[in-house]
Design a protein around this motif. Structure first.
Motif, PDB file in Angstrom:
ATOM      1  N   ALA A  45       0.822  -1.211   0.000  1.00 21.21           N
ATOM      2  CA  ALA A  45       0.000   0.000   0.000  1.00 21.21           C
ATOM      3  C   ALA A  45       0.856   1.261   0.000  1.00 21.21           C
ATOM      4  N   GLY A  46       2.170   1.093  -0.140  1.00 23.37           N
ATOM      5  CA  GLY A  46       3.047   2.250  -0.288  1.00 23.37           C
ATOM      6  C   GLY A  46       3.776   2.711   0.957  1.00 23.37           C
ATOM      7  N   VAL A  47       3.634   2.002   2.058  1.00 22.73           N
ATOM      8  CA  VAL A  47       4.353   2.378   3.272  1.00 22.73           C
ATOM      9  C   VAL A  47       5.797   1.900   3.160  1.00 22.73           C
ATOM     10  N   ALA A  48       6.745   2.725   3.605  1.00 23.31           N
ATOM     11  CA  ALA A  48       8.155   2.375   3.487  1.00 23.31           C
ATOM     12  C   ALA A  48       8.691   1.618   4.699  1.00 23.31           C
ATOM     13  N   ARG A  49       7.943   1.667   5.816  1.00 21.67           N
ATOM     14  CA  ARG A  49       8.408   0.995   7.026  1.00 21.67           C
ATOM     15  C   ARG A  49       7.216   0.415   7.775  1.00 21.67           C
ATOM     16  N   VAL A  50       7.338  -0.849   8.209  1.00 28.69           N
ATOM     17  CA  VAL A  50       6.267  -1.531   8.937  1.00 28.69           C
ATOM     18  C   VAL A  50       6.864  -2.186  10.181  1.00 28.69           C
ATOM     19  N   TYR A  51       6.223  -1.944  11.309  1.00 27.32           N
ATOM     20  CA  TYR A  51       6.635  -2.532  12.583  1.00 27.32           C
ATOM     21  C   TYR A  51       5.567  -3.544  12.976  1.00 27.32           C
ATOM     22  N   THR A  52       5.940  -4.815  13.051  1.00 27.17           N
ATOM     23  CA  THR A  52       4.999  -5.882  13.382  1.00 27.17           C
ATOM     24  C   THR A  52       5.451  -6.597  14.643  1.00 27.17           C
ATOM     25  N   VAL A  53       4.524  -6.736  15.581  1.00 29.29           N
ATOM     26  CA  VAL A  53       4.780  -7.454  16.826  1.00 29.29           C
ATOM     27  C   VAL A  53       3.862  -8.666  16.826  1.00 29.29           C
ATOM     28  N   MET A  54       4.445  -9.855  17.083  1.00 23.40           N
ATOM     29  CA  MET A  54       3.609 -11.045  17.119  1.00 23.40           C
ATOM     30  C   MET A  54       4.074 -11.998  18.208  1.00 23.40           C
ATOM     31  N   LYS A  55       3.084 -12.689  18.769  1.00 17.16           N
ATOM     32  CA  LYS A  55       3.328 -13.733  19.755  1.00 17.16           C
ATOM     33  C   LYS A  55       2.535 -14.950  19.302  1.00 17.16           C
ATOM     34  N   ILE A  56       3.151 -16.119  19.392  1.00 17.74           N
ATOM     35  CA  ILE A  56       2.456 -17.355  19.018  1.00 17.74           C
ATOM     36  C   ILE A  56       2.480 -18.305  20.209  1.00 17.74           C
ATOM     37  N   ASP A  57       1.311 -18.837  20.540  1.00 17.00           N
ATOM     38  CA  ASP A  57       1.177 -19.862  21.565  1.00 17.00           C
ATOM     39  C   ASP A  57       0.731 -21.128  20.843  1.00 17.00           C
ATOM     40  N   ASP A  58       1.652 -22.046  20.671  1.00 17.26           N
ATOM     41  CA  ASP A  58       1.388 -23.287  19.932  1.00 17.26           C
ATOM     42  C   ASP A  58       1.365 -24.436  20.934  1.00 17.26           C
ATOM     43  N   ARG A  59       0.196 -24.730  21.433  1.00 15.98           N
ATOM     44  CA  ARG A  59       0.040 -25.770  22.449  1.00 15.98           C
ATOM     45  C   ARG A  59      -0.382 -27.065  21.778  1.00 15.98           C
ATOM     46  N   ARG A  60       0.368 -28.134  22.040  1.00 16.92           N
ATOM     47  CA  ARG A  60       0.076 -29.394  21.366  1.00 16.92           C
ATOM     48  C   ARG A  60      -0.382 -30.500  22.295  1.00 16.92           C
ATOM     49  N   ASP A  61      -0.512 -30.194  23.581  1.00 21.72           N
ATOM     50  CA  ASP A  61      -0.979 -31.225  24.505  1.00 21.72           C
ATOM     51  C   ASP A  61      -2.493 -31.241  24.637  1.00 21.72           C
ATOM     52  N   LYS A  62      -3.165 -30.193  24.163  1.00 23.43           N
ATOM     53  CA  LYS A  62      -4.626 -30.169  24.143  1.00 23.43           C
ATOM     54  C   LYS A  62      -5.087 -29.116  23.155  1.00 23.43           C
ATOM     55  N   ALA A  63      -6.317 -29.248  22.726  1.00 24.15           N
ATOM     56  CA  ALA A  63      -6.881 -28.299  21.764  1.00 24.15           C
ATOM     57  C   ALA A  63      -7.200 -26.984  22.459  1.00 24.15           C
ATOM     58  N   VAL A  64      -6.860 -25.894  21.818  1.00 23.63           N
ATOM     59  CA  VAL A  64      -7.198 -24.564  22.321  1.00 23.63           C
ATOM     60  C   VAL A  64      -7.824 -23.767  21.189  1.00 23.63           C
ATOM     61  N   SER A  65      -8.653 -22.811  21.569  1.00 22.36           N
ATOM     62  CA  SER A  65      -9.243 -21.932  20.561  1.00 22.36           C
ATOM     63  C   SER A  65      -9.459 -20.558  21.171  1.00 22.36           C
ATOM     64  N   LEU A  66      -9.864 -19.634  20.339  1.00 23.36           N
ATOM     65  CA  LEU A  66     -10.098 -18.265  20.784  1.00 23.36           C
ATOM     66  C   LEU A  66     -11.043 -18.246  21.978  1.00 23.36           C
ATOM     67  N   GLY A  67     -10.687 -17.506  22.975  1.00 29.52           N
ATOM     68  CA  GLY A  67     -11.539 -17.347  24.145  1.00 29.52           C
ATOM     69  C   GLY A  67     -11.272 -18.339  25.267  1.00 29.52           C
ATOM     70  N   ASP A  68     -10.549 -19.420  25.000  1.00 28.46           N
ATOM     71  CA  ASP A  68     -10.310 -20.437  26.029  1.00 28.46           C
ATOM     72  C   ASP A  68      -9.539 -19.879  27.230  1.00 28.46           C
ATOM     73  N   LYS A  69      -8.526 -19.069  26.958  1.00 29.42           N
ATOM     74  CA  LYS A  69      -7.702 -18.548  28.055  1.00 29.42           C
ATOM     75  C   LYS A  69      -8.508 -17.594  28.928  1.00 29.42           C
ATOM     76  N   VAL A  70      -9.294 -16.740  28.301  1.00 26.32           N
ATOM     77  CA  VAL A  70     -10.126 -15.805  29.053  1.00 26.32           C
ATOM     78  C   VAL A  70     -11.152 -16.570  29.884  1.00 26.32           C
ATOM     79  N   ALA A  71     -11.769 -17.570  29.287  1.00 28.55           N
ATOM     80  CA  ALA A  71     -12.756 -18.372  30.016  1.00 28.55           C
ATOM     81  C   ALA A  71     -12.120 -19.079  31.204  1.00 28.55           C
ATOM     82  N   SER A  72     -10.890 -19.558  31.054  1.00 23.77           N
ATOM     83  CA  SER A  72     -10.195 -20.224  32.143  1.00 23.77           C
ATOM     84  C   SER A  72      -9.951 -19.267  33.302  1.00 23.77           C
ATOM     85  N   VAL A  73      -9.552 -18.054  32.993  1.00 20.47           N
ATOM     86  CA  VAL A  73      -9.329 -17.045  34.037  1.00 20.47           C
ATOM     87  C   VAL A  73     -10.649 -16.697  34.722  1.00 20.47           C
ATOM     88  N   GLU A  74     -11.699 -16.558  33.929  1.00 20.31           N
ATOM     89  CA  GLU A  74     -13.010 -16.238  34.518  1.00 20.31           C
ATOM     90  C   GLU A  74     -13.472 -17.343  35.465  1.00 20.31           C
TER      91      GLU A  74
END
Length: 107
Positions: free
Chosen positions: A66-95
């Protein structure tokens, strides 16, 4: 499944607001077919590690296209393979933990 939290910031794009950029990146996520959830500081995406790395690259490169000369990207990946996880699971666990008497982790 793994979770990716990503924030893509096009630097020098003019102005301090990024909502139009975020909306464009969200459209790319819609097209990817992956589940995602926008939050106040980024977006969380659900998928395999391969899918997440691929979509992260696509989001990062989109700003350059799109024409930008500089992009700053921050990413974190949580790849858990001992059980299935999906969006909202961590929040629900805390709740659930908040509902237990005596919960407090270190009180």
């Amino acid at each position: 499944m793994a979770l990716l939290e990503i924030t893509v910031i096009p630097l020098g794009a003019g102005g301090s607001g990024l909502s139009a950029w975020v909306a464009g990146l969200e459209r790319l996520l819609d097209e990817s077919g992956l589940s995602f959830r926008l939050n106040d500081m980024g977006t969380t995406v659900e998928g395999s590690a391969d899918e997440l790395f691929a979509v992260a690259r696509k989001l990062h490169e989109h700003c350059f296209g799109a024409g930008v000369a500089r992009v700053y990207t921050v990413m974190k990946i949580d790849d858990r393979r001992d059980k299935a996880v999906s969006l909202g699971d961590k929040v629900a666990s805390v709740e659930r933990a908040r509902q237990k008497p005596g919960a407090g982790g270190g009180q």
